[in-house]
Design a protein around this motif. Structure first.
Motif, mmCIF file in Angstrom:
data_model
loop_
_atom_site.group_PDB
_atom_site.id
_atom_site.type_symbol
_atom_site.label_atom_id
_atom_site.label_comp_id
_atom_site.label_asym_id
_atom_site.label_seq_id
_atom_site.Cartn_x
_atom_site.Cartn_y
_atom_site.Cartn_z
ATOM 1 N N THR A 125 -21.757 -34.382 -23.148
ATOM 2 C CA THR A 125 -20.907 -33.625 -23.419
ATOM 3 C C THR A 125 -19.231 -34.175 -22.592
ATOM 4 O OG1 THR A 125 -21.297 -32.783 -20.958
ATOM 5 C CG2 THR A 125 -22.582 -31.714 -23.417
ATOM 6 N N SER A 126 -18.887 -34.782 -23.185
ATOM 7 C CA SER A 126 -17.519 -35.688 -22.900
ATOM 8 C C SER A 126 -16.094 -34.442 -22.915
ATOM 9 C CB SER A 126 -17.361 -37.166 -23.526
ATOM 10 O OG SER A 126 -18.712 -37.749 -23.881
ATOM 11 N N LYS A 127 -15.591 -35.173 -21.725
ATOM 12 C CA LYS A 127 -14.772 -34.881 -22.147
ATOM 13 C C LYS A 127 -13.891 -35.421 -23.025
ATOM 14 C CE LYS A 127 -14.990 -32.383 -17.331
ATOM 15 N NZ LYS A 127 -15.185 -30.994 -18.410
ATOM 16 N N PRO A 128 -12.601 -34.631 -24.063
ATOM 17 C CA PRO A 128 -11.870 -35.446 -24.963
ATOM 18 C C PRO A 128 -10.883 -36.298 -24.221
ATOM 19 C CG PRO A 128 -11.493 -33.151 -25.186
ATOM 20 C CD PRO A 128 -12.599 -32.960 -23.996
ATOM 21 N N VAL A 141 -12.157 -38.684 -21.128
ATOM 22 C CA VAL A 141 -13.147 -39.343 -21.169
ATOM 23 C C VAL A 141 -13.606 -40.345 -22.212
ATOM 24 C CG1 VAL A 141 -15.436 -40.096 -20.028
ATOM 25 C CG2 VAL A 141 -14.207 -37.994 -19.659
ATOM 26 N N LEU A 142 -13.218 -39.775 -23.059
ATOM 27 C CA LEU A 142 -13.393 -39.536 -25.726
ATOM 28 C C LEU A 142 -13.168 -40.973 -25.485
ATOM 29 C CD1 LEU A 142 -15.380 -40.407 -27.850
ATOM 30 C CD2 LEU A 142 -14.377 -38.476 -28.549
ATOM 31 N N GLN A 143 -11.709 -40.707 -25.137
ATOM 32 C CA GLN A 143 -10.194 -41.251 -26.161
ATOM 33 C C GLN A 143 -10.437 -42.871 -25.283
ATOM 34 O OE1 GLN A 143 -6.778 -38.780 -25.630
ATOM 35 N NE2 GLN A 143 -5.103 -40.823 -26.081
ATOM 36 N N SER A 144 -10.651 -42.480 -23.601
ATOM 37 C CA SER A 144 -10.174 -43.053 -22.532
ATOM 38 C C SER A 144 -11.237 -44.658 -23.448
ATOM 39 C CB SER A 144 -10.422 -43.485 -21.450
ATOM 40 O OG SER A 144 -9.903 -44.491 -20.832
ATOM 41 N N GLN A 145 -12.893 -44.346 -23.507
ATOM 42 C CA GLN A 145 -13.713 -44.973 -23.621
ATOM 43 C C GLN A 145 -12.935 -45.671 -25.192
ATOM 44 O OE1 GLN A 145 -16.214 -45.763 -22.485
ATOM 45 N NE2 GLN A 145 -15.446 -45.412 -20.105
ATOM 46 N N LEU A 146 -13.129 -44.623 -26.024
ATOM 47 C CA LEU A 146 -12.113 -45.380 -27.560
ATOM 48 C C LEU A 146 -11.450 -46.013 -27.837
ATOM 49 C CD1 LEU A 146 -12.983 -42.172 -29.972
ATOM 50 C CD2 LEU A 146 -14.714 -43.953 -29.568
ATOM 51 N N ASN A 165 -12.369 -30.534 -31.561
ATOM 52 C CA ASN A 165 -12.817 -29.440 -32.769
ATOM 53 C C ASN A 165 -14.258 -28.750 -33.139
ATOM 54 O OD1 ASN A 165 -10.107 -29.226 -33.079
ATOM 55 N ND2 ASN A 165 -9.916 -30.264 -34.886
ATOM 56 N N GLY A 166 -15.261 -29.855 -33.131
ATOM 57 C CA GLY A 166 -16.509 -29.845 -33.548
ATOM 58 C C GLY A 166 -17.339 -28.672 -31.852
ATOM 59 N N ALA A 167 -17.202 -29.438 -30.781
ATOM 60 C CA ALA A 167 -17.956 -30.236 -29.621
ATOM 61 C C ALA A 167 -19.114 -29.110 -29.618
ATOM 62 C CB ALA A 167 -16.872 -30.075 -29.111
ATOM 63 N N LYS A 168 -18.171 -27.560 -29.318
ATOM 64 C CA LYS A 168 -19.000 -26.367 -28.930
ATOM 65 C C LYS A 168 -19.706 -26.090 -30.383
ATOM 66 C CE LYS A 168 -18.250 -21.510 -27.951
ATOM 67 N NZ LYS A 168 -16.928 -20.380 -27.982
ATOM 68 N N GLU A 169 -19.729 -26.214 -31.385
ATOM 69 C CA GLU A 169 -20.892 -25.432 -32.420
ATOM 70 C C GLU A 169 -21.899 -26.662 -32.580
ATOM 71 O OE1 GLU A 169 -21.183 -24.523 -36.988
ATOM 72 O OE2 GLU A 169 -18.878 -24.973 -36.150
ATOM 73 N N VAL A 170 -21.454 -28.270 -32.076
ATOM 74 C CA VAL A 170 -22.215 -28.962 -32.276
ATOM 75 C C VAL A 170 -23.637 -29.160 -31.305
ATOM 76 C CG1 VAL A 170 -22.959 -31.279 -31.984
ATOM 77 C CG2 VAL A 170 -21.604 -31.017 -33.169
ATOM 78 N N LEU A 171 -23.243 -28.765 -30.115
ATOM 79 C CA LEU A 171 -24.054 -28.624 -28.766
ATOM 80 C C LEU A 171 -24.831 -27.441 -28.926
ATOM 81 C CD1 LEU A 171 -21.566 -29.151 -26.395
ATOM 82 C CD2 LEU A 171 -23.133 -31.102 -26.859
ATOM 83 N N GLU A 172 -24.432 -26.236 -29.161
ATOM 84 C CA GLU A 172 -24.521 -25.143 -29.333
ATOM 85 C C GLU A 172 -25.978 -25.425 -30.492
ATOM 86 O OE1 GLU A 172 -26.211 -21.567 -29.405
ATOM 87 O OE2 GLU A 172 -25.035 -22.567 -27.639
ATOM 88 N N ARG A 173 -26.393 -26.422 -31.952
ATOM 89 C CA ARG A 173 -26.836 -26.629 -32.916
ATOM 90 C C ARG A 173 -27.170 -27.589 -31.914
ATOM 91 N NH1 ARG A 173 -23.386 -26.911 -38.434
ATOM 92 N NH2 ARG A 173 -23.186 -25.191 -38.900
#
Length: 197
Positions: free
Chosen positions: A82-85, A87-92, A111-119
């Protein structure tokens, strides 16, 4: 545990492939990947779509597979942690992805994190889960080799719930000794689960 990508040989090759993809077409690929991220046994793209993508992105089959699998991996790891954007940006960025590709992946995640995590929360981790337990005890009074026998036998029926198909049952028979061993194994599992919580 926080998000962290390791620069393996495969990741380095994937970074080169991703960096060379048309920046206007890359977000469309990411959009499809995040839409299908929660599905376990379904391919992100059909074979026909992959052939078209090879042409559209000017990639060979193996490079396209590497691109898809790596982007899926990045987004799956972001979901798992459940990465914060940021943190993801830094890693990439540490992997050497160009700014436009990092931005596309991070924006897709935002844009898609909330829906993906719910699914993913509603998805079963195992294809089969225990739904019901039934049991009965019987006494075997004889067999073809022994006329007079008194052997207790426990029959355990586990109702299994499957997310894709109808439920099915698993039946097991235990002698007294087998049931006792099974019980000991369940006790060990329970104690290990208790130690985790």
């Amino acid at each position: 545990m926080s998000l962290s990508f390791t620069q393996t040989t495969s990741i380095k090759k994937a970074v080169d492939v991703i960096n060379n993809v048309n920046p206007n077409k890359f977000p469309l690929v990411l959009s499809r990947i995040i839409q299908k991220l929660h599905l376990k046994d379904e391919r992100t793209f059909t074979e026909d779509e992959e052939k078209k993508l090879e042409t559209a992105l000017s990639l060979n089959e193996s490079d396209l597979q590497l691109l898809i699998e790596t982007c899926e991996f990045f987004l799956q790891q972001a979901a798992y942690h459940t990465s914060k954007p940021a943190v993801l940006q830094s890693q990439l960025e540490q992997l050497g992805l160009t700014e436009d590709k990092v931005s596309a992946i991070v924006t897709t995640w935002q844009n898609g994190a909330k829906e993906v995590l719910e699914r993913l929360r509603h998805r079963m981790l195992s294809p089969k889960q225990l739904d019901s337990v039934k049991w009965k005890l019987s006494l075997v009074m004889g067999s073809s080799t022994k006329a007079k026998t008194k052997l207790p036998v426990a029959t355990l029926e586990l109702g299994m719930k499957n997310e894709n198909t109808d439920n099915d049952n698993l039946q097991m028979e235990f002698t007294h000794e087998e049931l006792y061993k099974f019980y000991d194994q369940l006790e060990t599992i329970q104690s290990q689960i208790d130690s985790l919580s």
